[in-house]
Design a protein around this motif. Structure first.
Motif, PDB file in Angstrom:
ATOM      1  N   ASP A 195      17.307  -9.041 -24.064  1.00 28.30           N
ATOM      2  CA  ASP A 195      17.850  -9.381 -22.750  1.00 28.30           C
ATOM      3  C   ASP A 195      18.902  -8.356 -22.337  1.00 28.30           C
ATOM      4  O   ASP A 195      19.829  -8.063 -23.102  1.00 28.30           O
ATOM      5  CB  ASP A 195      18.474 -10.779 -22.759  1.00 28.30           C
ATOM      6  CG  ASP A 195      18.792 -11.260 -21.358  1.00 28.30           C
ATOM      7  OD1 ASP A 195      19.774 -10.753 -20.756  1.00 28.30           O
ATOM      8  OD2 ASP A 195      18.071 -12.124 -20.838  1.00 28.30           O
ATOM      9  N   SER A 242      13.806  -6.751 -21.854  1.00 25.34           N
ATOM     10  CA  SER A 242      12.980  -7.706 -21.123  1.00 25.34           C
ATOM     11  C   SER A 242      13.051  -7.399 -19.625  1.00 25.34           C
ATOM     12  O   SER A 242      13.925  -6.654 -19.166  1.00 25.34           O
ATOM     13  CB  SER A 242      13.465  -9.137 -21.377  1.00 25.34           C
ATOM     14  OG  SER A 242      14.657  -9.399 -20.632  1.00 25.34           O
ATOM     15  N   ARG A 258      13.757  -9.536 -17.260  1.00 29.08           N
ATOM     16  CA  ARG A 258      14.447 -10.620 -16.554  1.00 29.08           C
ATOM     17  C   ARG A 258      15.304 -10.104 -15.397  1.00 29.08           C
ATOM     18  O   ARG A 258      15.289 -10.646 -14.298  1.00 29.08           O
ATOM     19  CB  ARG A 258      15.324 -11.427 -17.525  1.00 29.08           C
ATOM     20  CG  ARG A 258      15.978 -12.644 -16.863  1.00 29.08           C
ATOM     21  CD  ARG A 258      16.904 -13.354 -17.818  1.00 29.08           C
ATOM     22  NE  ARG A 258      18.017 -12.514 -18.226  1.00 29.08           N
ATOM     23  CZ  ARG A 258      19.101 -12.303 -17.474  1.00 29.08           C
ATOM     24  NH1 ARG A 258      19.184 -12.827 -16.270  1.00 29.08           N
ATOM     25  NH2 ARG A 258      20.080 -11.571 -17.933  1.00 29.08           N
ATOM     26  N   THR A 264      18.884 -13.051 -12.365  1.00 30.37           N
ATOM     27  CA  THR A 264      17.461 -13.017 -12.678  1.00 30.37           C
ATOM     28  C   THR A 264      16.669 -12.547 -11.464  1.00 30.37           C
ATOM     29  O   THR A 264      16.834 -13.071 -10.364  1.00 30.37           O
ATOM     30  CB  THR A 264      16.983 -14.406 -13.122  1.00 30.37           C
ATOM     31  OG1 THR A 264      17.701 -14.774 -14.300  1.00 30.37           O
ATOM     32  CG2 THR A 264      15.488 -14.406 -13.397  1.00 30.37           C
ATOM     33  N   ARG A 323      13.769 -12.418  -9.028  1.00 33.41           N
ATOM     34  CA  ARG A 323      12.776 -13.420  -8.625  1.00 33.41           C
ATOM     35  C   ARG A 323      11.617 -12.702  -7.926  1.00 33.41           C
ATOM     36  O   ARG A 323      11.615 -12.526  -6.710  1.00 33.41           O
ATOM     37  CB  ARG A 323      13.418 -14.465  -7.723  1.00 33.41           C
ATOM     38  CG  ARG A 323      14.483 -15.289  -8.466  1.00 33.41           C
ATOM     39  CD  ARG A 323      15.220 -16.229  -7.561  1.00 33.41           C
ATOM     40  NE  ARG A 323      16.130 -15.516  -6.664  1.00 33.41           N
ATOM     41  CZ  ARG A 323      16.950 -16.123  -5.807  1.00 33.41           C
ATOM     42  NH1 ARG A 323      16.978 -17.449  -5.746  1.00 33.41           N
ATOM     43  NH2 ARG A 323      17.736 -15.423  -5.029  1.00 33.41           N
TER      44      ARG A 323
END
Length: 626
Positions: free
Chosen positions: A393, A544, A546, A575, A577
């Motif tokens: 992350d 990642s 994210r 995050t 979207r």
């Protein structure tokens, strides 16, 4: 408890009363009190009762920095629709300069202070506030709501003053004005206008007194350039322009896409050429540069017309020497390498320079000069990263740094190599081949070969079969770094920034920062996008997806010899979207594609956005809130 026995007389009376039902006789005289009976044994303690249930947790207190999202972020200002925040610069007097880059030409709103719409590139400063004495209880400016708010600069503190806009001639200054206009670029030989630049970027202020100095501004286009405004400030904090000019780069063959930059510790602006080098991460370098059917480079060809431009003349850090002279001198430092420079930062030792490559598959470079205050000779390094084990992350994952030596060189020697490509034109183009350094050349250098490959082996016609040298390291720096094992995986590696005084105090122990003992200092790094080569699951960076296009800010610890040993996240966008469109993809109250950063004297950092929000934000972040 202790039990007391009844006396014998009392017991006898009790028995006689209990044994008959006759009338009671008259009460006799009271007998003498019996002796105290023997004390009984202590009773056994009862069992402990059960513990009561825990009460509910109380709510977390609000962050002391009064941030927009409780994470230490303050929205200092927003820029008009269509614009990004560029040119962050904080001078010693606390003046915060920043620009409105490429705002929408449909913006028509004006305000009483400037009386000009923000519909073209704008250079400006926040007046009426000293950012070096900024309190920590600043409240965020609101997200623009009305059409009028969306078309101007809104700020939490101070008043934004327009210093100049694209095309301004400053005619009121007479012969000290700029006849051609601010941000306008011309051909070196033809003297014909090529482009009117709408992209002001880096600002660097060179002080000449308590309230006066020169403001240097990058203009990012092909070709690019740098303007200089001589300025002074009155007692109310408002600035006046006294002289305007565009810096002359003709003697260094002009510049290309001057992006961000910095001011050296010895007081010279360093402007960065974010020239698109066209050196993809794993393909042949510069294959189409002299292709006559490729018109992407027409404006750069116009810069040098009627001559044909040499691509190895562009993509460097240029230093503007004698910045307050009538005619400042520009010098390109080939020693720091050729790639898409975002900006370079010189450490307080006046020798160590860090520079970022703003591209997909970019590299973080380091240059160490042979002598202080002289960037014309030294050694170039590239960083190799090791990601924290078990973490992916972006908000928690850091990297250890190893530095790989590429080569040592001087401007003089490197320019001699560059000159070998000056006479190449479109007539030399052969489909499927390159007239410039090839990947076979880079591989041979990386493998330590004694000679360059022949043309039959894929070598360049300029160097085919000749003895090996180090031109690859300085002219195709990303490819050289990658093949030597460096990490070429950054995506949009943007602004680098330190606070000179904080770094100096942390390394030397000198008492430089008033009222604070700085034991650790950091270089801060803006990353617009954490995607593509950073999240593809390959190589050294395997984060990642994210955060993705919301981006974030990292920091690198400055060691005792101004070496960087580790990079770690500081604040990330929310995050990403991907199912939403437009500005909604990243939270408006968190970072959205941070671009450039600067570090304040008290350790807080200022961050400018280059994102897809309706109105990009200038953020203030307090690392102590983390």
């Amino acid at each position: 408890m202790k039990r007391v026995a009844l006396s014998l007389i009392a017991s006898a009376i009790a028995l006689s009363l209990a044994g008959c039902n006759g009338d009671d006789g008259a009460m006799g005289a009271q007998g003498p009190k019996g002796e105290q009976g023997t004390a009984g044994q202590d009773g056994v303690n009862g069992q402990n009762g059960q513990n009561g249930q825990n009460g509910q947790n109380g709510q977390d207190g609000k962050d002391g920095s009064n941030g927009a999202n409780g994470a230490g972020l303050i929205r200092i200002a927003t820029v008009p629709a269509g614009a990004e925040v560029t040119g962050l610069f904080l001078n010693d007097a606390g003046d915060l300069f920043f620009n409105v880059q490429h705002p929408a030409d449909s913006n028509t709103q004006t305000e009483s202070f400037n009386k000009r719409p923000y519909n073209t590139g704008t250079v400006g400063v926040l007046t009426g506030v000293n950012f070096n004495q900024l309190p920590r209880n600043i409240v965020s400016t609101p997200v623009p709501a009305s059409t009028a708010e969306q078309q101007i600069v809104m700020s939490a503190v101070g008043q934004y003053q327009i210093l100049g806009q694209t095309g301004d001639t400053f005619a009121e200054l007479g012969d000290k004005g700029l006849a051609g206009g601010l941000g306008v670029h011309y051909g070196i030989n033809t003297k014909q206008e090529i482009i009117k630049n709408d992209n002001p970027d880096f600002n660097g202020f060179i002080s000449t007194g308590e309230n006066s100095g020169y403001l240097f501004t990058n203009w990012e286009a092909y070709p690019g350039g740098v303007s200089r405004l001589k300025m002074s400030k009155n007692t109310q904090g408002k600035w006046s322009i006294e002289e305007a000019m565009m810096v002359n780069f003709d003697l260094v063959h002009g510049t290309a896409a001057n992006c961000f930059g910095s001011v050296s510790p010895w007081g010279t602006p360093l402007t960065s050429e974010e020239w698109i080098v066209d050196s993809a991460v794993d393909t042949t370098t510069n294959p189409e540069w002299n292709n006559p059917d490729d018109h992407n480079t027409d404006e750069m060809e116009a810069l040098m017309a009627p001559a044909f431009p040499n691509p190895y003349r562009y993509g460097y850090i240029a230093e503007i020497k004698s910045p307050t002279a009538t005619a400042p001198e520009a010098v390109k430092h080939f020693t720091i390498g050729r790639y898409e420079h975002e900006n370079a930062v010189v450490m307080p030792d006046k020798r160590t320079v860090y520079s970022s490559q703003d591209d997909t598959g970019g590299v973080l470079f380091k240059f160490v000069a042979d002598q202080p205050e002289d960037l014309s000779s030294g050694t170039l390094y590239a960083s190799k990263l090791k990601q924290d084990a078990g973490l992916t992350d972006p908000a928690v994952t850091g990297f250890d740094i190893e530095w790989i030596k590429l080569a040592s060189g001087t401007n003089v020697n490197i320019e001699a190599w560059i000159a070998e490509y000056d006479n190449i034109t479109t007539a030399d183009y052969v489909a499927g081949k390159t007239s410039y350094i090839s990947m076979a050349d880079v591989q041979a250098w990386a493998d330590g070969k004694a000679t360059y490959p022949t043309e039959a082996e894929g070598g360049s016609p300029v160097t085919a079969g000749k003895p090996m040298d180090n031109r690859v390291a300085f002219l195709e720096s990303r490819q050289a770094a990658r093949l030597k094992g460096a990490t070429a995986e950054w995506r949009k590696l943007e602004g680098l920034a330190i606070n000179h005084n904080r770094a100096l105090e942390a390394v030397t122990g000198q008492d430089v920062v008033p009222g604070e003992i700085v034991e650790k200092a950091y270089m801060y790094i803006g990353i617009s996008d954490i995607d593509n080569t950073m999240i593809d699951g390959k190589g050294d960076m395997q984060l990642s997806s994210r955060v993705k296009d919301c981006g974030g800010v990292y920091r690198a610890h400055i060691d005792t010899n101004y070496n960087l040993t580790r990079i770690e996240p500081v604040v990330m966008g929310g995050t990403y979207r991907s199912t939403l469109s437009g500005a909604e993809r990243c939270d408006v109250n968190q970072l959205s594609q941070p671009d450039n950063v600067i570090v304040m004297q008290d350790g807080r950092i200022i961050i400018g956005e280059d994102g897809f929000q309706g109105n990009n934000t200038l953020w203030l972040y307090d690392p102590k809130a983390k």
